[in-house]
Scaffold this motif. Structure first.
Motif, PDB file in Angstrom:
ATOM      1  N   UNK A  53     -43.468  81.633   2.435  1.00  0.00           N
ATOM      2  CA  UNK A  53     -42.142  81.942   1.911  1.00  0.00           C
ATOM      3  C   UNK A  53     -41.131  80.888   2.358  1.00  0.00           C
ATOM      4  N   UNK A  54     -39.888  81.066   1.978  1.00  0.00           N
ATOM      5  CA  UNK A  54     -38.844  80.069   2.246  1.00  0.00           C
ATOM      6  C   UNK A  54     -38.593  79.846   3.735  1.00  0.00           C
ATOM      7  N   UNK A  55     -39.046  80.778   4.579  1.00  0.00           N
ATOM      8  CA  UNK A  55     -38.896  80.618   6.028  1.00  0.00           C
ATOM      9  C   UNK A  55     -40.154  80.031   6.667  1.00  0.00           C
ATOM     10  N   UNK A  56     -41.158  79.723   5.843  1.00  0.00           N
ATOM     11  CA  UNK A  56     -42.396  79.142   6.348  1.00  0.00           C
ATOM     12  C   UNK A  56     -43.406  80.163   6.821  1.00  0.00           C
ATOM     13  N   UNK A  57     -43.132  81.448   6.596  1.00  0.00           N
ATOM     14  CA  UNK A  57     -44.068  82.499   6.982  1.00  0.00           C
ATOM     15  C   UNK A  57     -45.092  82.741   5.886  1.00  0.00           C
ATOM     16  N   UNK A  58     -46.279  83.176   6.290  1.00  0.00           N
ATOM     17  CA  UNK A  58     -47.357  83.417   5.330  1.00  0.00           C
ATOM     18  C   UNK A  58     -47.249  84.807   4.734  1.00  0.00           C
ATOM     19  N   UNK A  59     -47.820  84.970   3.553  1.00  0.00           N
ATOM     20  CA  UNK A  59     -47.808  86.266   2.882  1.00  0.00           C
ATOM     21  C   UNK A  59     -48.817  87.238   3.482  1.00  0.00           C
TER      22      UNK A  59
END
Length: 89
Positions: A53-59
């Motif tokens: 996502x836009x914060x660099x976290x994975x789904x």
């Protein structure tokens, strides 16, 4: 596996810098943000799809396995921090 790891880290950085989702799909080839990368024919890998996502976290969190006749390797993806680490099995 190191190339897959590098592609995923690059996708994470792209998502963070561009403030948007970046999709990764690994099937018969690796698709990162609509750019296709080949997997050598002698390597068998799990199939998986996810995004950063836009914060660099994975789904999602998961382990990804690849093997050839000599070696089995695993990439472990941690949700939250979005980190990925390579392990030999």
């Amino acid at each position: 596996m190191r190339q897959v790891q590098t592609l995923c880290i690059t996708a994470q950085q792209k998502a963070y810098v561009e403030h948007r989702k970046v999709y990764v799909s690994i099937q018969d080839s690796i698709l990162v943000d609509e750019v296709e990368y080949g997997i050598p024919k002698d390597i068998a890998c799990d199939s998986v799809s996810f995004y950063y996502n836009a914060k660099g976290n994975m789904s999602k969190a998961f382990s990804f396995h690849c093997s050839n006749t000599n070696t089995k390797m695993k990439l472990v993806f941690q949700v939250g921090a979005g980190r990925v680490r390579l392990e030999k099995e």
